[in-house]
Design a protein around this motif. Structure first.
Motif, PDB file in Angstrom:
ATOM      1  N   ILE A   3     -19.544  -9.823  36.314  1.00  0.00           N
ATOM      2  CA  ILE A   3     -18.419  -9.375  37.132  1.00  0.00           C
ATOM      3  C   ILE A   3     -18.611  -7.940  37.593  1.00  0.00           C
ATOM      4  CG2 ILE A   3     -16.965  -8.510  35.227  1.00  0.00           C
ATOM      5  CD1 ILE A   3     -14.626  -9.971  36.687  1.00  0.00           C
ATOM      6  N   LEU A   4     -19.508  -7.211  36.928  1.00  0.00           N
ATOM      7  CA  LEU A   4     -19.798  -5.819  37.302  1.00  0.00           C
ATOM      8  C   LEU A   4     -21.274  -5.545  37.030  1.00  0.00           C
ATOM      9  CD1 LEU A   4     -17.633  -2.712  36.503  1.00  0.00           C
ATOM     10  CD2 LEU A   4     -20.066  -2.677  36.015  1.00  0.00           C
ATOM     11  N   ILE A   5     -21.983  -5.070  38.042  1.00  0.00           N
ATOM     12  CA  ILE A   5     -23.412  -4.758  37.896  1.00  0.00           C
ATOM     13  C   ILE A   5     -23.662  -3.331  38.376  1.00  0.00           C
ATOM     14  CG2 ILE A   5     -25.766  -5.372  38.541  1.00  0.00           C
ATOM     15  CD1 ILE A   5     -24.778  -8.213  39.084  1.00  0.00           C
ATOM     16  N   VAL A   6     -24.139  -2.502  37.491  1.00  0.00           N
ATOM     17  CA  VAL A   6     -24.498  -1.112  37.805  1.00  0.00           C
ATOM     18  C   VAL A   6     -26.011  -0.984  37.685  1.00  0.00           C
ATOM     19  CG1 VAL A   6     -24.255   1.292  37.105  1.00  0.00           C
ATOM     20  CG2 VAL A   6     -22.302  -0.259  36.926  1.00  0.00           C
ATOM     21  N   LYS A   7     -26.638  -0.419  38.711  1.00  0.00           N
ATOM     22  CA  LYS A   7     -28.089  -0.319  38.692  1.00  0.00           C
ATOM     23  C   LYS A   7     -28.534   1.079  39.109  1.00  0.00           C
ATOM     24  CE  LYS A   7     -32.275  -2.759  40.124  1.00  0.00           C
ATOM     25  NZ  LYS A   7     -32.837  -3.891  40.909  1.00  0.00           N
ATOM     26  N   ASP A   8     -29.257   1.753  38.221  1.00  0.00           N
ATOM     27  CA  ASP A   8     -29.886   3.055  38.486  1.00  0.00           C
ATOM     28  C   ASP A   8     -28.902   4.083  39.048  1.00  0.00           C
ATOM     29  OD1 ASP A   8     -32.342   1.997  37.658  1.00  0.00           O
ATOM     30  OD2 ASP A   8     -32.780   1.252  39.667  1.00  0.00           O
ATOM     31  N   LEU A   9     -27.746   4.178  38.418  1.00  0.00           N
ATOM     32  CA  LEU A   9     -26.687   5.052  38.917  1.00  0.00           C
ATOM     33  C   LEU A   9     -27.026   6.522  38.657  1.00  0.00           C
ATOM     34  CD1 LEU A   9     -24.025   4.294  40.297  1.00  0.00           C
ATOM     35  CD2 LEU A   9     -22.878   4.684  38.115  1.00  0.00           C
ATOM     36  N   ILE A  10     -26.854   7.346  39.701  1.00  0.00           N
ATOM     37  CA  ILE A  10     -27.120   8.788  39.615  1.00  0.00           C
ATOM     38  C   ILE A  10     -25.905   9.550  40.136  1.00  0.00           C
ATOM     39  CG2 ILE A  10     -28.535  10.700  40.481  1.00  0.00           C
ATOM     40  CD1 ILE A  10     -30.865   8.706  40.711  1.00  0.00           C
ATOM     41  N   LYS A  11     -25.506  10.579  39.394  1.00  0.00           N
ATOM     42  CA  LYS A  11     -24.431  11.448  39.847  1.00  0.00           C
ATOM     43  C   LYS A  11     -24.762  12.884  39.479  1.00  0.00           C
ATOM     44  CE  LYS A  11     -20.536  12.691  41.651  1.00  0.00           C
ATOM     45  NZ  LYS A  11     -20.349  12.607  43.115  1.00  0.00           N
ATOM     46  N   ARG A  12     -24.735  13.756  40.489  1.00  0.00           N
ATOM     47  CA  ARG A  12     -25.013  15.179  40.277  1.00  0.00           C
ATOM     48  C   ARG A  12     -23.817  16.011  40.729  1.00  0.00           C
ATOM     49  NH1 ARG A  12     -29.778  13.299  42.928  1.00  0.00           N
ATOM     50  NH2 ARG A  12     -31.526  13.030  41.470  1.00  0.00           N
ATOM     51  N   PHE A  13     -23.611  17.121  40.036  1.00  0.00           N
ATOM     52  CA  PHE A  13     -22.548  18.054  40.399  1.00  0.00           C
ATOM     53  C   PHE A  13     -23.153  19.429  40.668  1.00  0.00           C
ATOM     54  CE2 PHE A  13     -20.341  14.904  37.776  1.00  0.00           C
ATOM     55  CZ  PHE A  13     -19.263  14.597  38.595  1.00  0.00           C
ATOM     56  N   GLU A  25     -22.618  30.134  50.088  1.00  0.00           N
ATOM     57  CA  GLU A  25     -23.611  29.079  50.321  1.00  0.00           C
ATOM     58  C   GLU A  25     -23.398  28.424  51.678  1.00  0.00           C
ATOM     59  OE1 GLU A  25     -25.209  26.304  47.120  1.00  0.00           O
ATOM     60  OE2 GLU A  25     -23.855  24.950  48.209  1.00  0.00           O
ATOM     61  N   ILE A  26     -22.116  28.237  52.043  1.00  0.00           N
ATOM     62  CA  ILE A  26     -21.809  27.632  53.338  1.00  0.00           C
ATOM     63  C   ILE A  26     -22.148  28.589  54.485  1.00  0.00           C
ATOM     64  CG2 ILE A  26     -19.937  26.759  54.796  1.00  0.00           C
ATOM     65  CD1 ILE A  26     -18.532  25.853  52.199  1.00  0.00           C
ATOM     66  N   LEU A  27     -21.797  29.868  54.318  1.00  0.00           N
ATOM     67  CA  LEU A  27     -21.995  30.836  55.391  1.00  0.00           C
ATOM     68  C   LEU A  27     -23.453  31.187  55.610  1.00  0.00           C
ATOM     69  CD1 LEU A  27     -19.015  33.285  54.682  1.00  0.00           C
ATOM     70  CD2 LEU A  27     -19.192  31.588  56.518  1.00  0.00           C
ATOM     71  N   PHE A  28     -24.191  31.416  54.505  1.00  0.00           N
ATOM     72  CA  PHE A  28     -25.580  31.889  54.622  1.00  0.00           C
ATOM     73  C   PHE A  28     -26.613  30.787  54.462  1.00  0.00           C
ATOM     74  CE2 PHE A  28     -23.086  35.519  52.877  1.00  0.00           C
ATOM     75  CZ  PHE A  28     -23.142  36.332  54.012  1.00  0.00           C
ATOM     76  N   ARG A  29     -26.121  29.578  54.155  1.00  0.00           N
ATOM     77  CA  ARG A  29     -26.999  28.401  54.045  1.00  0.00           C
ATOM     78  C   ARG A  29     -28.132  28.625  53.056  1.00  0.00           C
ATOM     79  NH1 ARG A  29     -27.387  26.204  60.320  1.00  0.00           N
ATOM     80  NH2 ARG A  29     -25.114  26.073  60.653  1.00  0.00           N
ATOM     81  N   LYS A  30     -27.811  29.299  51.986  1.00  0.00           N
ATOM     82  CA  LYS A  30     -28.768  29.484  50.893  1.00  0.00           C
ATOM     83  C   LYS A  30     -28.127  28.992  49.596  1.00  0.00           C
ATOM     84  CE  LYS A  30     -31.386  33.428  52.683  1.00  0.00           C
ATOM     85  NZ  LYS A  30     -31.822  34.831  52.414  1.00  0.00           N
ATOM     86  N   PRO A  31     -28.874  28.227  48.813  1.00  0.00           N
ATOM     87  CA  PRO A  31     -28.300  27.677  47.562  1.00  0.00           C
ATOM     88  C   PRO A  31     -27.831  28.793  46.628  1.00  0.00           C
ATOM     89  CG  PRO A  31     -30.402  26.637  48.090  1.00  0.00           C
ATOM     90  CD  PRO A  31     -30.275  27.805  49.013  1.00  0.00           C
ATOM     91  N   ARG A  32     -26.628  28.672  46.165  1.00  0.00           N
ATOM     92  CA  ARG A  32     -26.093  29.615  45.181  1.00  0.00           C
ATOM     93  C   ARG A  32     -25.460  28.845  44.015  1.00  0.00           C
ATOM     94  NH1 ARG A  32     -25.964  34.843  47.162  1.00  0.00           N
ATOM     95  NH2 ARG A  32     -24.595  35.435  45.417  1.00  0.00           N
ATOM     96  N   HIS A  33     -26.009  27.683  43.754  1.00  0.00           N
ATOM     97  CA  HIS A  33     -25.476  26.844  42.692  1.00  0.00           C
ATOM     98  C   HIS A  33     -26.610  26.347  41.802  1.00  0.00           C
ATOM     99  CE1 HIS A  33     -26.759  23.789  45.657  1.00  0.00           C
ATOM    100  NE2 HIS A  33     -27.016  23.065  44.577  1.00  0.00           N
TER     101      HIS A  33
END
Length: 405
Positions: A3-13, A25-33
């Motif tokens: 009834i439920l199939i999960v396959k190779d689930l990925i979640k990043r924050f 990060e939005i204004l200068f388009r450089k990663p700050r996270h």
């Protein structure tokens, strides 16, 4: 049928040091996270009528997994296939509004769960009766206690007739009466063919409600199988937490019992004795029994706690204690041999098969530093020991009196 199939689930924050970094990060388009991977290739199949428990340390990804399955979060990778309606009891207050009354929140939350206006109207009386909130149903939710919110949330979710019911620790805030009521309703839901995903740190509830258990750690699946061995694996993970992974040794005995720990103190022998019987495997209920735990110190330790846990044939914890909880503070020198005896004047267990788990560790629990832990170190059988017969797992010393007037 799945009834439920999960396959190779990925979640990043994305994690930011401050709110300003998000804007930069939005204004200068450089990663700050920095990136945190909450789920890393998780796969799972839930069959119709099956109950799966999900256990693991805090931060292992359990709640993230359930939020994706409930439709609250979107995954960054992998697939989720669901056949039927999914309802969940996740973070308390999800889908509720503090300014609305309990009755208004029932209607709004039920609609969010996919119930039609006709369904909501037809089940309103049943939802209200199960929640048992009385006049508080017409009061705003903001004055409710967490237990009252849980009553409302569970009642709405279970009456939505889900195919899959998801619970994430929320039952823990309810009082004992309502927890028992919920457990009985979940059992009935399962008997009617419903499927359950259950997250909890209460291993007794997991063993009671679940057919299979998924063990997670750091976003990955460590194991999937029957409840008892998976709970043992979870305890092993906790031992790693307290002692450091590269210090933990795993070993199996000739009896099949699995032991692990740093081995600074080793459990050399475990036995149960009766008067006149040095090593007992069959114990009459109500008779005096002594548990003997023989240990050897391979290194000097300032803190030593020795504990025992009795489990029944279903793996349910029946009774446990340790020297720390009993007020005895122990330590030992390298090379020292110690025998710890737990003497019980009346072994008041019901007839059946049991196992004994033993442990040596620091402080009050093995997560603070596990020297040696052995699951199912001893198996034994309890038989009727004379006197009155009884039912259940506990033999209480009852005296009967009858008055006639």
């Amino acid at each position: 049928m799945a009834i439920l199939i999960v396959k190779d689930l990925i979640k990043r924050f994305k994690c930011y040091a401050s709110p300003a970094d998000r804007l930069k990060e939005i204004l200068f388009r450089k990663p700050r996270h920095r990136e945190f991977t909450a789920l890393d290739g998780v796969s799972l199949t839930l069959e119709k009528g099956q109950s799966i428990g999900v256990i693991g340390r805090n931060g292992s990804g359990k709640s993230t997994l359930l939020k994706i399955l409930a439709g609250i979060l979107l995954p960054d990778g992998g697939t989720v296939a669901i056949r039927g309606r999914v309802t969940g009891l996740l973070e308390l207050g999800t889908g509720f509004h503090g300014e609305f009354t309990g009755r208004e929140n029932i209607r709004h939350n039920a609609a969010l769960l996919g119930m039609s206006r006709e369904e909501i109207q037809a089940k309103m009386d049943a939802v209200e009766a199960f929640a048992e909130l009385g006049p508080f149903l017409d009061e705003p939710l903001k004055i409710y206690s967490s237990g009252m919110v849980m009553r409302l949330a569970f009642s709405v979710a279970i009456h939505a007739d889900p195919d899959v019911f998801i619970i994430d620790e929320a039952l823990a805030v309810g009082d004992a009466y309502f927890q028992q009521k919920c457990t009985e309703r979940i059992r009935r839901f399962r008997e009617q063919g419903g499927s359950l995903l259950f997250v909890s740190h209460d291993m007794t509830s997991v063993k009671l409600l679940c057919d299979k258990v998924l063990v997670m750690d750091r976003g990955k699946v460590l194991g999937f199988g029957d409840p008892d061995p998976m709970v043992q694996l979870y305890n092993f993970v906790l031992a790693h937490t307290g002692t450091g992974e590269n210090r933990v040794v795993v070993e199996s005995s000739s009896t099949g019992a699995v032991g692990y720990g740093t081995m600074e103190v080793r459990i050399r022998d475990v036995r149960l004795s009766l008067p006149g019987v040095e090593r007992a495997e069959v114990i009459p209920s109500g008779h005096p029994v002594t548990v003997h735990v023989d240990l050897e110190a391979c290194a000097a330790v300032e803190e030593l706690t020795v504990g025992i846990m009795i489990r029944d044939r279903f793996g349910q914890d029946v009774f446990g204690t340790n020297t720390y909880l009993m007020g005895e503070r122990l330590g030992c020198r390298a090379g020292e041999h110690i025998e710890v005896r737990f003497a019980c004047a009346q072994w008041n267990l019901g007839p059946g098969q049991y196992t004994l788990t033993v442990a040596a560790h620091r402080s009050r629990a093995h997560i603070h530093g596990c020297y040696h832990w052995i699951d199912h170190a001893v198996s034994f059988q309890v038989v009727h020991g004379g006197g009155y017969e009884f039912a259940g797992v506990a033999r209480l010393p009852v005296e009967l009196a009858v008055d006639r007037r």
